[in-house]
Design a protein around this motif. Structure first.
Motif, PDB file in Angstrom:
ATOM      1  N   UNK A  50       0.814  -1.213   0.000  1.00 15.36           N
ATOM      2  CA  UNK A  50       0.000   0.000   0.000  1.00 15.36           C
ATOM      3  C   UNK A  50       0.847   1.262   0.000  1.00 15.36           C
ATOM      4  N   UNK A  51       1.914   1.249   0.788  1.00 17.29           N
ATOM      5  CA  UNK A  51       2.803   2.418   0.843  1.00 17.29           C
ATOM      6  C   UNK A  51       3.491   2.627  -0.503  1.00 17.29           C
ATOM      7  N   UNK A  52       3.944   1.535  -1.111  1.00 18.70           N
ATOM      8  CA  UNK A  52       4.595   1.651  -2.422  1.00 18.70           C
ATOM      9  C   UNK A  52       3.602   2.164  -3.461  1.00 18.70           C
ATOM     10  N   UNK A  53       2.398   1.579  -3.500  1.00 17.07           N
ATOM     11  CA  UNK A  53       1.391   1.978  -4.480  1.00 17.07           C
ATOM     12  C   UNK A  53       0.947   3.422  -4.283  1.00 17.07           C
ATOM     13  N   UNK A  54       0.764   3.821  -3.045  1.00 17.82           N
ATOM     14  CA  UNK A  54       0.172   5.125  -2.759  1.00 17.82           C
ATOM     15  C   UNK A  54       1.179   6.253  -2.574  1.00 17.82           C
ATOM     16  N   UNK A  55       2.458   5.942  -2.545  1.00 15.43           N
ATOM     17  CA  UNK A  55       3.440   6.996  -2.273  1.00 15.43           C
ATOM     18  C   UNK A  55       3.404   8.097  -3.325  1.00 15.43           C
ATOM     19  N   UNK A  56       3.413   7.742  -4.603  1.00 16.09           N
ATOM     20  CA  UNK A  56       3.383   8.801  -5.626  1.00 16.09           C
ATOM     21  C   UNK A  56       2.087   9.610  -5.588  1.00 16.09           C
ATOM     22  N   UNK A  57       0.901   8.965  -5.669  1.00 16.33           N
ATOM     23  CA  UNK A  57      -0.306   9.795  -5.717  1.00 16.33           C
ATOM     24  C   UNK A  57      -0.506  10.650  -4.475  1.00 16.33           C
ATOM     25  N   UNK A  58      -0.133  10.142  -3.293  1.00 16.46           N
ATOM     26  CA  UNK A  58      -0.309  10.944  -2.084  1.00 16.46           C
ATOM     27  C   UNK A  58       0.651  12.130  -2.050  1.00 16.46           C
ATOM     28  N   UNK A  59       1.925  11.897  -2.376  1.00 16.97           N
ATOM     29  CA  UNK A  59       2.891  12.997  -2.394  1.00 16.97           C
ATOM     30  C   UNK A  59       2.518  14.005  -3.478  1.00 16.97           C
ATOM     31  N   UNK A  62      -0.492  16.004  -2.354  1.00 15.33           N
ATOM     32  CA  UNK A  62      -0.091  16.989  -1.347  1.00 15.33           C
ATOM     33  C   UNK A  62       0.603  18.180  -1.994  1.00 15.33           C
ATOM     34  N   UNK A  63       1.441  17.921  -3.001  1.00 11.62           N
ATOM     35  CA  UNK A  63       2.137  19.016  -3.689  1.00 11.62           C
ATOM     36  C   UNK A  63       1.161  19.822  -4.548  1.00 11.62           C
ATOM     37  N   UNK A  64       0.403  19.143  -5.415  1.00 10.56           N
ATOM     38  CA  UNK A  64      -0.480  19.851  -6.354  1.00 10.56           C
ATOM     39  C   UNK A  64      -1.599  20.593  -5.640  1.00 10.56           C
ATOM     40  N   UNK A  80      -4.990   6.956 -12.679  1.00 10.89           N
ATOM     41  CA  UNK A  80      -4.785   5.495 -12.691  1.00 10.89           C
ATOM     42  C   UNK A  80      -4.708   4.895 -11.284  1.00 10.89           C
ATOM     43  N   UNK A  81      -4.109   5.604 -10.362  1.00 13.17           N
ATOM     44  CA  UNK A  81      -3.999   5.111  -8.988  1.00 13.17           C
ATOM     45  C   UNK A  81      -5.369   5.078  -8.311  1.00 13.17           C
TER      46      UNK A  81
END
Length: 168
Positions: A50-59, A62-64, A80-81
């Motif tokens: 879950x952390x690997x899958x969600x790391x990009x979309x969550x970060x 948070x940035x966007x 896609x996520x």
């Protein structure tokens, strides 16, 4: 630019805007809620994956969403996520139901849930496809003006630039 808002227009903070508008209307509330349920499920069931899958979309979210410039296109990379997480919630629900009921009932339930999740998005896609096939109102107005206003007559256009008629 992100923190100032586009052209000085400051509305909702990006996080709230993207959740309550961009993703809510872009994907539909069933897909969004299913994805949030999938996020909780995958972090509970398989935390490392879950952390690997969600790391990009969550970060990225948070940035966007950290500022006031909130173009809908900024959320395209996480779609896609969101779809993967929505699917995970349906699969998790299927497993939950299968442990308590028969396999066929669990399968039917999962199919009905999947249809419910994608139905709103499918409807919106069909409505958009219908809308996009219509002739642009600027082209209709231009044709009417060219047919009904004599050459050399003056016409005043008040707009922000993007909607200007292309007159002869």
């Amino acid at each position: 630019h992100l923190s100032q808002g586009h052209m000085g227009i400051v509305g909702d903070h990006g996080w709230w805007h993207h959740l309550s508008f961009t993703l809510y209307y872009g994907l539909g509330w069933p897909m969004l809620l299913s994805a949030l349920a999938g996020l909780v499920a995958i972090l509970r069931e398989k935390p490392a994956k879950g952390i690997v899958l969600c790391s990009f979309p969550l970060v990225y979210f948070l940035w966007a969403g950290s500022g006031f410039t909130v173009f809908a296109r900024y959320m395209i990379p996480i779609i896609p996520f969101v779809c993967i997480l929505a699917t995970h919630s349906i699969v998790s629900f299927h497993g939950f139901v299968q442990q308590r009921l028969t396999r066929s009932i669990a399968g039917i339930t999962a199919i009905l849930l999947a249809i419910a999740v994608i139905s709103f998005s499918t409807y919106r896609i069909l409505v958009f496809d219908h809308l996009i096939t219509k002739k642009d109102s600027r082209l209709v107005a231009t044709a009417w003006i060219n047919e009904n206003i004599p050459a050399g007559a003056s016409i005043y256009q008040l707009n922000s630039g993007g909607g200007a008629l292309q007159l002869r």
